[in-house]
Enzyme design. Structure first.
Site, mmCIF file in Angstrom:
data_model
loop_
_atom_site.group_PDB
_atom_site.id
_atom_site.type_symbol
_atom_site.label_atom_id
_atom_site.label_comp_id
_atom_site.label_asym_id
_atom_site.label_seq_id
_atom_site.Cartn_x
_atom_site.Cartn_y
_atom_site.Cartn_z
ATOM 1 C CD GLU A 109 0.063 2.525 7.970
ATOM 2 O OE1 GLU A 109 0.020 2.887 6.765
ATOM 3 O OE2 GLU A 109 0.892 1.701 8.409
ATOM 4 C CE1 TYR A 110 -3.708 6.204 2.971
ATOM 5 C CE2 TYR A 110 -2.933 4.145 3.948
ATOM 6 C CZ TYR A 110 -2.812 5.147 2.994
ATOM 7 O OH TYR A 110 -1.794 5.091 2.074
ATOM 8 C CB THR A 149 11.641 7.828 7.519
ATOM 9 O OG1 THR A 149 12.266 6.900 8.425
ATOM 10 C CG2 THR A 149 11.209 9.055 8.276
ATOM 11 C CE1 TYR A 150 7.930 2.063 6.060
ATOM 12 C CE2 TYR A 150 9.999 2.107 7.270
ATOM 13 C CZ TYR A 150 8.662 1.769 7.190
ATOM 14 O OH TYR A 150 8.053 1.160 8.262
ATOM 15 C CD GLU A 151 6.590 1.833 0.229
ATOM 16 O OE1 GLU A 151 5.533 1.553 -0.347
ATOM 17 O OE2 GLU A 151 7.712 1.406 -0.170
ATOM 18 C CD1 TRP A 168 8.220 -2.813 4.861
ATOM 19 C CD2 TRP A 168 7.193 -3.263 6.801
ATOM 20 N NE1 TRP A 168 7.126 -3.556 4.571
ATOM 21 C CE2 TRP A 168 6.466 -3.843 5.737
ATOM 22 C CE3 TRP A 168 6.755 -3.427 8.115
ATOM 23 C CZ2 TRP A 168 5.298 -4.576 5.965
ATOM 24 C CZ3 TRP A 168 5.587 -4.148 8.324
ATOM 25 C CH2 TRP A 168 4.877 -4.708 7.261
#
Length: 469
Positions: A259-260, A323-325, A447
């Site tokens: 990530e990032y 698909t959250y946060e 998660w």
């Protein structure tokens, strides 16, 4: 399965009487904190499974005929290999549900809502005059065919507690993904003892996936990813080390969660994935990735730009889309995974990769924000069970956002501070599972395992058959 929303003045006894189910079954399925007290707006799962007690002279064939089923459907539901070996008194689980007739309903409308032919419904319930049904009457309805999906669960705790969590939910999982092996810029792996949980996974017939991340000192590191992705020798050494660990621990696949990653390293990341697949596929290992929830190929932001949906869809076996946060600890109060936004992400993903490669992310948590919102104050996470227990503690009404398809409530704590809690319940996960079915996705990825949410597992099982490998 029915999902009943508690109305003002209703008791659990009344709900049990209405649907003809034991009170204790409602308590256990919903993990109710206080059976003597319900909250207005609370979602209650009402099991509607039907059992048949075999009578003398009955065969699988005539039992199947009685319920309008195929013999195979009855055999699969009861895990019977031989249709000729049933005994009087044996209890068979019949893949049907029960529908409680509501005021104003007709048999035609009920048949349409369940996608069951009108005459089949009339025959199954021995209705000589189908127009004469009455409110409160219970009708047997064939269960919809449950599609087969893959289910992944990330887990952080790999010690004894994590192993017990895995045992408890193993029947609902295809994969278990211990989080995580952290990579080094020089191609090394930080120590992570997964031997015990990988062994439990094999014991309970769940495929363990090795997860690698570009986490450094507790956070995803763009610099770490760059240093690794630009070092040919380090990448080869890392892949060799990954294979060694996978073979030793018994992993069946690799999940890469970088990530990032800097936008200019996007193609370097894609090339790394190709190299991993080229090395792992001949050895029989699967390769998957986890990606940020994007709305378009041009979406700006460090979290998004290097995640190339089209390339990932072509290169790896499947993709976990996180698909959250939307609602997160440091952000303003809102649903963690509002269905309206989840749908947009998945619909974009379908323009870049086939549906059979998409694993839709599912949160098993919510957040409690203190109001007014202050970005410097982090909202603590809580499990759905903790959320409902907190609602009981403060005796509040549960509300439901129809656009987000998510429950929430407000309360005032003992210090007089206002709070809002967004979380998941049976209605919100059912809406997400409906999306999985509508778009014919490969499956879902949770998660994170370990957060108490008994309703989810019941809804999952009611909607799907879980793939095992």
């Amino acid at each position: 399965m029915n999902i009943h929303v508690v109305q003002r003045g209703e008791s659990l006894w009344q709900i049990a009487q209405r649907y003809g189910v034991p009170i204790q079954q409602l308590v256990e399925v919903n993990d109710l904190p206080s059976p003597d007290q319900l909250l207005v707006g609370q979602a209650i799962i009402v099991p509607t499974e039907h059992n048949h007690i075999v009578q003398p002279g009955e065969s699988v064939w005539n039992i199947a005929q009685q319920y309008g089923l195929t013999i195979d459907a009855l055999l699969v539901e009861n895990q019977l290999d031989d249709p000729n070996v049933i005994q009087p008194g044996q209890v068979l689980r019949v893949p049907v549900s029960q529908h409680v007739v509501q005021s104003g309903e007709t048999l035609w409308r009920i048949s349409r809502s369940y996608s069951v032919p009108f005459q089949t419904l009339a025959n199954m319930n021995r209705l000589t005059n189908p127009s004469l049904i009455r409110p409160g009457q219970r009708l047997i309805v064939p269960r919809r065919v449950r599609p087969v999906i893959d289910v992944n669960g990330y887990i952080i705790n790999v010690a004894e507690r994590g192993q017990q969590i895995l045992r408890n939910v193993s029947s609902f999982l295809t994969y278990i993904s211990p989080f995580s092996y952290e990579v080094g810029a020089d191609g090394t792996l930080m120590p992570f003892d997964t031997a015990a949980i990988a062994a439990v996974a094999q014991e309970v017939n769940v495929s363990p996936l090795m997860v690698i991340t570009n986490i450094r000192e507790g956070s995803f590191s763009s610099d770490l990813a760059r240093e690794l992705l630009h070092n040919e020798e380090a990448k080869e050494q890392l892949i060799t080390k990954i294979i060694e660990v996978m073979q030793r621990e018994g992993f069946t696949g690799l999940n890469i969660d970088f990530e990032y990653v800097y936008p200019e390293d996007r193609e370097h990341y894609n090339q790394f994935l190709r190299r991993v697949v080229d090395r792992l596929h001949p050895l029989g290992f699967s390769v998957s990735t986890a990606v940020a929830p994007k709305l378009s190929a041009e979406q700006q932001g460090l979290l998004y730009k290097a995640h190339d949906y089209k390339a990932h869809g072509e290169i790896v076996d499947f993709v976990v889309i996180m698909t959250y946060e939307w609602g997160y600890s440091g952000g303003p109060p809102m649903a963690v995974a509002p269905l309206s936004e989840v749908r947009k992400v998945i619909q974009y993903a379908l323009t870049e990769m086939p549906s059979e490669k998409i694993m839709m992310g599912m949160p098993l948590y919510g957040y409690d924000w203190t109001l007014p919102y202050d970005p410097s104050r982090r909202a603590p996470a809580l499990s759905p069970q903790m959320a409902i227990e907190r609602a009981y503690q403060y005796q509040v009404e549960i509300k439901f956002d129809e656009k987000a398809k998510s429950p929430y409530y407000n309360y005032r704590d003992d210090q007089g501070r206002e709070h809002v809690v967004w979380y998941e319940d049976a209605r919100s996960v059912q809406a997400k599972y409906d999306l999985v079915k509508e778009l014919n996705l490969r499956g879902v990825s949770y998660w994170v395992l370990g957060n108490a949410f008994s309703q989810n597992w019941y809804v999952l099982q009611d909607n799907f058959q879980i793939q095992t490998y």
